[in-house]
Design a protein around this motif. Structure first.
Motif, mmCIF file in Angstrom:
data_model
loop_
_atom_site.group_PDB
_atom_site.id
_atom_site.type_symbol
_atom_site.label_atom_id
_atom_site.label_comp_id
_atom_site.label_asym_id
_atom_site.label_seq_id
_atom_site.Cartn_x
_atom_site.Cartn_y
_atom_site.Cartn_z
ATOM 1 N N PHE A 93 0.799 -0.947 -0.046
ATOM 2 C CA PHE A 93 0.020 0.205 -0.118
ATOM 3 C C PHE A 93 1.156 1.062 0.265
ATOM 4 C CE2 PHE A 93 -3.283 -3.590 1.537
ATOM 5 C CZ PHE A 93 -3.575 -3.231 0.561
ATOM 6 N N SER A 96 1.657 1.495 -3.831
ATOM 7 C CA SER A 96 0.353 1.855 -4.607
ATOM 8 C C SER A 96 -0.691 2.430 -4.333
ATOM 9 C CB SER A 96 -0.376 0.496 -5.088
ATOM 10 O OG SER A 96 -0.818 -0.674 -4.129
ATOM 11 N N ALA A 97 -0.879 3.036 -2.720
ATOM 12 C CA ALA A 97 -2.027 3.623 -3.040
ATOM 13 C C ALA A 97 -1.478 4.802 -2.223
ATOM 14 C CB ALA A 97 -2.352 3.016 -1.830
ATOM 15 N N GLN A 129 -6.859 3.368 -2.113
ATOM 16 C CA GLN A 129 -6.493 2.843 -2.838
ATOM 17 C C GLN A 129 -7.627 2.954 -4.275
ATOM 18 O OE1 GLN A 129 -6.708 -1.759 -3.405
ATOM 19 N NE2 GLN A 129 -4.448 -1.562 -3.631
ATOM 20 N N VAL A 147 -7.842 1.032 4.567
ATOM 21 C CA VAL A 147 -8.171 0.449 3.139
ATOM 22 C C VAL A 147 -9.416 1.322 3.010
ATOM 23 C CG1 VAL A 147 -7.313 0.137 0.646
ATOM 24 C CG2 VAL A 147 -5.745 -1.049 3.389
#
Length: 323
Positions: A93, A96-97, A129, A147
């Motif tokens: 994360f 990618s987030a 995300q 998330v």
């Protein structure tokens, strides 16, 4: 509800405590400049000493007791998580987030603070995300991570986003995280693309079929407890109900009559309680899902409110109002 500013023309947000400038003729639709939640004269209760057993759903308690009764379950789960790597969750994360901080998406960070201070939980890390699936989840063991999928934030109001964040914080407060992380990993490994991966084979080796089935059965019921946690934070059953309605109707939910949707939830619960065949099919079909049916979740929240248990907890000795 009309709001009454003080003589300096300010009103303190009942959720996060931020002082906001507002006009005396305010309509009650003004929002806090920090958390973006509605400004109101109504108090917001906090539960710094809340015991999880005061709100945990009975089905959650029973399923967890059955899970823990399996010999070696805790050591097997810890070994499983050691193999899959808890640290991988954070790496994924962070790479990618969007990491939510006081400077990055500050209104989401403020909502996280509201949920955590209300339930008496240390702040976890929060990420957003990009994902078209309307969902949110909590993972990790020693350092929990929440998330939120971007599609969820785009579809919900600020109050409904608070409900979702509070639901996820509820998993931390109710001490679900160890089992929940393992359950979510098992669900991910059931994906066809991962089914033959070494990690999936390790899961089969470490966790017996009985362990896996009991874990996933518990995970569905744990969601019912966290819907109650969301209600304790939002302190408005309709916010939780409308959030779940959007899980049912998606973008079409704007055309759905909310009161009729609540009637649908009550009808579902009545049929489930009174008709053995309805109960059989509901249990069989939901056994293949990661979450209980949204309408079922609404009916359970309505039942908790109607029972008076929610009101007693809201007005109990453990509830306090921040000055």
């Amino acid at each position: 509800m009309a709001i009454a500013p003080d003589r300096n023309g300010t009103i303190r947000c009942r959720y996060c405590g931020q002082l906001n400038q507002t006009r005396a003729e305010g309509t009650g639709e003004a929002r806090c400049g920090r958390c973006r939640l509605p400004l109101s004269d109504r108090p917001h209760k906090k539960f710094p000493e809340l015991n999880k057993h005061e709100y945990v759903h009975p089905a959650d308690s029973r399923a967890l007791a059955a899970l823990r009764a399996i010999p070696g379950i805790d050591s097997a789960l810890k070994k499983f998580l050691a193999v899959t790597g808890e640290s991988a969750i954070r790496v994924i994360f962070m790479a990618s987030a969007v990491h939510v901080t006081p400077k990055q998406c500050p209104d989401l960070y403020a909502k996280l603070q509201v949920a955590c201070t209300t339930l008496g939980v240390d702040l976890p890390e929060l990420f957003v995300q990009q994902n078209p699936t309307v969902n949110a989840f909590t993972g990790g063991v020693e350092r929990p991570v929440i998330v939120l999928h971007s599609s969820l934030i785009e579809r919900l109001t600020d109050e409904e986003v608070l409900a979702v964040i509070a639901h996820e914080v509820g998993h931390i407060h109710a001490e679900h995280v160890l089992y929940l992380t393992a359950a979510r990993l098992l669900e991910a490994l059931a994906n066809v693309a991962l089914a033959n991966a070494p990690i999936a084979k390790a899961a089969t080796t470490i966790l017996s079929g009985t362990m896996r089935a009991a874990l996933l059965a518990w995970a569905r019921r744990a969601e019912l407890s966290c819907d109650r946690a969301a209600l304790l934070v939002t302190q408005d059953p309709d916010v939780v109900g409308r959030t779940l309605m959007k899980l049912c109707g998606g973008t079409f939910a704007s055309k759905v009559d909310y009161r009729e949707f609540l009637n649908q939830a009550r009808d579902f619960q009545k049929n489930y309680d009174e008709h053995m065949l309805d109960r059989f099919w509901a249990d069989v079909i939901s056994s293949g899902l990661t979450h209980p049916f949204p309408v079922w979740r609404v009916s359970e929240i309505l039942r908790w409110v109607d029972s008076g248990e929610y009101k007693r907890l809201l007005n109990g000795a453990n509830a306090s109002i921040d000055a």
